[in-house]
Write a protein that holds these residues in place. Structure first.
Motif, PDB file in Angstrom:
ATOM      1  N   HIS A  98       0.841  -1.197   0.000  1.00  0.00           N
ATOM      2  CA  HIS A  98       0.000   0.000   0.000  1.00  0.00           C
ATOM      3  C   HIS A  98       0.874   1.244   0.000  1.00  0.00           C
ATOM      4  O   HIS A  98       1.825   1.366   0.769  1.00  0.00           O
ATOM      5  N   CYS A  99       0.512   2.180  -0.864  1.00  0.00           N
ATOM      6  CA  CYS A  99       1.341   3.350  -1.144  1.00  0.00           C
ATOM      7  C   CYS A  99       0.526   4.620  -0.895  1.00  0.00           C
ATOM      8  O   CYS A  99      -0.542   4.796  -1.490  1.00  0.00           O
ATOM      9  N   SER A 100       1.039   5.489  -0.035  1.00  0.00           N
ATOM     10  CA  SER A 100       0.311   6.715   0.284  1.00  0.00           C
ATOM     11  C   SER A 100       1.275   7.787   0.766  1.00  0.00           C
ATOM     12  O   SER A 100       2.348   7.497   1.283  1.00  0.00           O
ATOM     13  N   TYR A 111      -4.556   9.194   7.010  1.00  0.00           N
ATOM     14  CA  TYR A 111      -5.624   8.636   6.188  1.00  0.00           C
ATOM     15  C   TYR A 111      -5.373   7.178   5.816  1.00  0.00           C
ATOM     16  O   TYR A 111      -6.321   6.413   5.651  1.00  0.00           O
ATOM     17  N   ASP A 112      -4.116   6.791   5.655  1.00  0.00           N
ATOM     18  CA  ASP A 112      -3.818   5.491   5.061  1.00  0.00           C
ATOM     19  C   ASP A 112      -2.901   4.608   5.892  1.00  0.00           C
ATOM     20  O   ASP A 112      -3.257   3.481   6.231  1.00  0.00           O
ATOM     21  N   LEU A 113      -1.693   5.079   6.142  1.00  0.00           N
ATOM     22  CA  LEU A 113      -0.647   4.178   6.611  1.00  0.00           C
ATOM     23  C   LEU A 113      -0.843   3.722   8.047  1.00  0.00           C
ATOM     24  O   LEU A 113      -0.447   2.611   8.398  1.00  0.00           O
ATOM     25  N   LYS A 131       1.835  -5.229   6.105  1.00  0.00           N
ATOM     26  CA  LYS A 131       3.222  -5.048   6.514  1.00  0.00           C
ATOM     27  C   LYS A 131       4.043  -4.286   5.474  1.00  0.00           C
ATOM     28  O   LYS A 131       5.037  -3.625   5.820  1.00  0.00           O
ATOM     29  N   ASN A 132       3.661  -4.395   4.222  1.00  0.00           N
ATOM     30  CA  ASN A 132       4.429  -3.775   3.143  1.00  0.00           C
ATOM     31  C   ASN A 132       3.759  -2.460   2.735  1.00  0.00           C
ATOM     32  O   ASN A 132       2.683  -2.442   2.141  1.00  0.00           O
ATOM     33  N   LYS A 133       4.437  -1.372   3.085  1.00  0.00           N
ATOM     34  CA  LYS A 133       3.891  -0.040   2.870  1.00  0.00           C
ATOM     35  C   LYS A 133       4.970   0.876   2.299  1.00  0.00           C
ATOM     36  O   LYS A 133       6.154   0.723   2.600  1.00  0.00           O
ATOM     37  N   VAL A 134       4.517   1.832   1.500  1.00  0.00           N
ATOM     38  CA  VAL A 134       5.400   2.862   0.955  1.00  0.00           C
ATOM     39  C   VAL A 134       4.836   4.220   1.328  1.00  0.00           C
ATOM     40  O   VAL A 134       3.645   4.491   1.108  1.00  0.00           O
TER      41      VAL A 134
END
Length: 222
Positions: A171-173, A178-180, A189-192
């Motif tokens: 997931h990218c934000s 709002y997101d992370l 677990k995998n976020k940008v």
């Protein structure tokens, strides 16, 4: 170390991909009535009230903008007019991407399906997505989910529609609030984090930081 290759890369749209211009709209409306310190305060209030407006039951985004703008005007001693809120809302579909977005997305889209989860209306977002310059596997809206991010219901709707779980996506934000933060709490677990300067870094939430979308292909080994 093996690079994680997700089934899907999921994105926030406004602010992360699309150049979100609510502050500019506020300046156009009230810049001639507020000096710079008061204008900065108004913009901060407007952002905070938009977040507050979406934390309860779903309502149309036009109502979110209307209420947040009205509350910001009250807090700053500025006369509010309904047509001002309509003008701001109607600008949203005209906004295009940040300059770095089309090339970075296009490179990734050749290998991994792209998905948008956005706090948008169904009739609002197609124009913005069309300007991003890359194909999307799916675009999910708050209207479809009957909930806005950061509420978990929005993310859960996306999982159900994709038939996948938190372990399957990246997931990218550009936004923690709002997101992370929600993504972290839901087990993604995998976020940008795209550092567009909206919010300070918060390493507790575990992410790869990039300055813009041109850095995304490298995150997934492309």
């Amino acid at each position: 170390m093996t690079t994680f290759r997700p089934k899907y890369i999921t994105f926030d749209c406004y602010g992360t991909l699309t150049n979100f211009q609510m502050a500019e709209a506020a300046r156009d409306l009230y810049g001639d009535r507020l000096d710079e310190p008061r204008m900065v305060k108004f913009i901060k209030n407007f952002a905070a009230y938009r977040l507050d407006e979406i934390l309860g039951d779903w309502k149309p985004y036009a109502d979110v903008v209307h209420n947040a703008l009205q509350r910001s005007c009250k807090a700053n001693g500025v006369a509010f007019k309904d047509e001002d809120a309509r003008m701001v809302y109607e600008r949203v579909p005209t906004w295009g991407p940040h300059a770095d977005v089309p090339a970075g997305l296009a490179k990734v889209a050749r290998e991994i399906p792209l998905v948008i989860l956005s706090n948008a209306m169904n009739d609002q977002i197609p124009s913005n997505v069309a300007k991003l310059g890359a194909p999307f596997h799916a675009v999910y809206t708050a209207e479809q989910a009957n909930a806005y991010k950061p509420r978990f219901q929005a993310f859960e709707y996306m999982f159900d529609m994709l038939g996948c779980g938190p372990e399957d996506i990246l997931h990218c934000s550009s936004s923690f609030r709002y997101d992370l933060m929600s993504a972290h709490d839901l087990g993604i677990k995998n976020k940008v984090w795209v550092n567009r300067g909206h919010e300070p870094a918060n390493p507790f939430y575990g992410y790869v930081e990039i300055s813009d979308i041109s850095g995304l292909p490298g995150v997934v080994g492309l």
